[in-house]
Scaffold this motif. Structure first.
Motif, mmCIF file in Angstrom:
data_model
loop_
_atom_site.group_PDB
_atom_site.id
_atom_site.type_symbol
_atom_site.label_atom_id
_atom_site.label_comp_id
_atom_site.label_asym_id
_atom_site.label_seq_id
_atom_site.Cartn_x
_atom_site.Cartn_y
_atom_site.Cartn_z
ATOM 1 N N TRP A 32 -30.652 29.499 -49.653
ATOM 2 C CA TRP A 32 -31.022 30.729 -50.355
ATOM 3 C C TRP A 32 -29.761 31.501 -50.746
ATOM 4 N N ALA A 33 -28.826 31.637 -49.802
ATOM 5 C CA ALA A 33 -27.592 32.365 -50.073
ATOM 6 C C ALA A 33 -26.806 31.710 -51.210
ATOM 7 N N ALA A 34 -26.748 30.384 -51.210
ATOM 8 C CA ALA A 34 -26.021 29.678 -52.257
ATOM 9 C C ALA A 34 -26.678 29.876 -53.620
ATOM 10 N N THR A 35 -28.000 29.909 -53.644
ATOM 11 C CA THR A 35 -28.719 30.116 -54.900
ATOM 12 C C THR A 35 -28.415 31.496 -55.478
ATOM 13 N N ALA A 117 -21.269 23.161 -55.012
ATOM 14 C CA ALA A 117 -21.941 22.130 -54.221
ATOM 15 C C ALA A 117 -23.255 22.634 -53.655
ATOM 16 N N GLY A 118 -23.271 23.884 -53.159
ATOM 17 C CA GLY A 118 -24.479 24.456 -52.569
ATOM 18 C C GLY A 118 -24.263 24.826 -51.124
ATOM 19 N N VAL A 119 -24.660 23.940 -50.218
ATOM 20 C CA VAL A 119 -24.535 24.192 -48.776
ATOM 21 C C VAL A 119 -23.532 23.212 -48.187
ATOM 22 N N ILE A 120 -22.481 23.759 -47.592
ATOM 23 C CA ILE A 120 -21.434 22.956 -46.972
ATOM 24 C C ILE A 120 -21.615 22.987 -45.464
ATOM 25 N N THR A 200 -28.288 19.659 -46.617
ATOM 26 C CA THR A 200 -26.828 19.692 -46.599
ATOM 27 C C THR A 200 -26.327 18.995 -47.853
ATOM 28 N N ASN A 201 -25.545 19.717 -48.660
ATOM 29 C CA ASN A 201 -25.057 19.135 -49.912
ATOM 30 C C ASN A 201 -23.761 18.366 -49.754
ATOM 31 N N VAL A 202 -22.886 18.821 -48.853
ATOM 32 C CA VAL A 202 -21.642 18.098 -48.608
ATOM 33 C C VAL A 202 -21.147 18.437 -47.209
#
Length: 526
Positions: A32-35, A117-120, A200-202
């Motif tokens: 959510w935070a990344a979005t 990336a999104g979520v690291i 998890t994106n990366v």
């Protein structure tokens, strides 16, 4: 290891469903935070990064002392320097880089749109815990990514406090809630759940070989690094006094816990005596054959390196080995006659012990330096002290390393703090080290670009994209509580997805667990 401690590490009390549920909640909050963060313009992004860097700088000394007290090794004054270097100077280095606005290439009729990336999911080591947290958090913020940190269990209390301080600073500067999170109780199954989750994106892995391999085998994209074992060659064209001073300063920095520190010093017989005298003047104790054997027995057990020596003072190690040295001794230099698996002192040593090997010719020296990295540390770092450019070029072309530091301390130089390389606490080891990236890891590795490409024919006009891009407008939607979206503006909860682990056969899953367990068992003792 104490059995109660290991039981807490493997988290035997929590059910697999509970662990997976907790991981999914944290990851959903991060997603959510990344979005939301993806909407921010460059000015808002930089303000957040600058605020976090200021917070990291303000408590650099405090967290350095706490990390040394909790982990039991390293030098607080040196860790303070590392904590500061990974704060404001890191942001300053990337201030002119733009990872937010589209890049317009009118000549080629291409527009490149940044896509975070999104979520690291970030793993941090026991050796450089706070500096690595600062570094990875700022890389994530500069590229509008959310980050979840898994601290090393041996220094988790200090790591959690430091990460929470950075999270408060980020949110006070306008970052969405949940953009920085940390596991308060890291465990093998929890790490496993995060590494294999589809949310998890990366994975940004810093640690030993088993942990990095586990990251690569998790099924998610991963950026990992390998072990170091840097050779340093002092050529006869070098200025001996300066070379010795730099080598001793590098090898003694934070008691040599950086993987970029010099491991094996190689020189020529024609200058070996001069170099030894210069090393002694710089604060080194050059061991006799008997003292070298005592060091060898102490540092290497049948099971491997003696982790009690990691990050310890040279005088402490000397005392344990029965070697009498001056109280102001900074490093121990151990002469060896060969390099290879038979000579354990030619391997990586995360302590202020530097092996010394003397050759007759430059060709032999270059060959032995190459052998050091082939033994362990391929793709990592190497150093040379020389004034002859042809020798420097030959050395760099021979050793299988992607960083060759010239006339500078390798510990700081390869990490970009005593050279103009990109500052980093994650060293890409490239093809030599079985990694996908060979350069120092930076924010550019956490963002990809969507490319809008117009037809190349002259009669296809190119549009006007200048001034277009993301902008920060209005109040933020409310953050989800424990992973549950808090408003209509937040992303709706996704339908349950099968765990990444469910798609893995039992052999692969067991191997992943074994690798993670081996890494954490070994490093917990540090």
């Amino acid at each position: 290891m104490d059995q109660a401690l290991f039981n807490s590490l493997i988290d035997i009390s929590a059910s697999p469903a509970a662990r997976k549920g907790r991981a999914e909640m944290m990851l959903e909050r991060a997603r959510w935070a990344a979005t939301v963060f993806d909407r921010y313009d460059r000015d808002a992004t930089l303000r957040i990064a600058e605020a976090v860097a200021e917070a990291a700088h303000a408590r650099a000394g405090e967290f350095a002392e706490k990390a040394v007290a909790e982990s039991g090794f390293g030098v607080a004054a040196h860790k303070k320097i590392k904590n500061e270097l990974t704060a404001k100077p890191l942001v300053a280095h990337y201030r002119d880089a733009d990872y937010v606005n589209p890049r317009v290439d009118e000549a080629r009729k291409i527009v490149e749109v940044p896509r975070p990336a999104g979520v690291i999911f970030a793993l941090t080591p026991s050796t450089n815990p706070i500096a690595t947290i600062n570094y990875k958090v700022l890389l994530a913020l500069l590229t509008r990514n959310a980050i979840v940190i898994s601290p090393h269990p041996a220094v988790k209390e200090t790591s959690v406090e430091a990460a929470e301080e950075l999270a408060r600073a980020a949110e006070a500067a306008g970052a969405p809630a949940g953009v920085i999170q940390i596991l308060a109780q890291p465990s093998i199954p929890m790490v496993e759940a995060f590494m294999t989750s589809e949310k998890t994106n990366v994975i940004l892995a810093t640690g030993g070989t088993p942990m990095v391999r586990a990251a690569y085998s998790s099924g998610n994209p991963a950026i990992g690094v390998g072990p170091g074992n840097a050779p340093v060659f002092v050529d006869e064209s070098a200025e001996m006094t300066a070379a010795a001073r730099r080598i001793v300063a590098s090898k003694s920095f934070d008691n040599s816990v950086l993987c970029t520190n010099e491991s094996v010093l190689i020189t020529l017989s024609s200058v070996a005596g001069q170099l030894k005298r210069a090393l002694k003047s710089a604060g080194a104790h050059v061991c006799s054959d008997e003292e070298t054997e005592a060091l060898r027995r102490f540092l290497f057990h049948p099971r491997g390196f003696n982790i009690e020596a990691i990050g310890r003072d040279a005088t402490w190690i000397a005392q344990e080995c029965g070697i009498r040295v001056s109280p102001d001794t900074k490093i121990l230099v151990a002469p060896i006659t060969q390099i290879g698996v038979e000579e354990r002192l030619s391997k990586e040593k995360l302590c202020p012990v530097l092996s010394l090997h003397v050759t007759e010719t430059r060709a032999q020296a270059l060959s032995q330096a190459r052998a050091v990295l082939r033994l362990t540390g391929a793709g990592h770092s190497a150093a040379i002290h020389a004034a002859d450019e042809a020798v420097i070029m030959a050395y760099a072309s021979t050793v299988e390393a992607y960083r060759v530091v010239v006339n500078a301390p390798c510990s700081q130089g390869a990490a970009g703090f005593a050279t103009n390389l990109a500052p980093t606490f994650t060293i890409g080891t490239g093809f030599f080290g079985r990694s996908s990236i060979g350069e120092n890891i930076g924010p550019q590795h956490l963002v990809h670009w969507t490319r809008i490409a117009y037809g190349s024919e002259a009669d296809v006009p190119f549009g006007n994209f200048h001034g277009l891009g993301r902008s920060f407008r209005g109040a933020l939607p409310r953050a989800p509580a424990d992973g549950v979206p808090g408003s209509a503006s937040a992303p709706s909860a996704p339908q349950p997805q099968p765990s990444a682990m469910s798609g893995m056969d039992s052999a692969t899953r067991d191997e992943l667990r074994r690798l993670i367990a081996a890494e954490l068992r070994d490093l917990l003792r540090k």
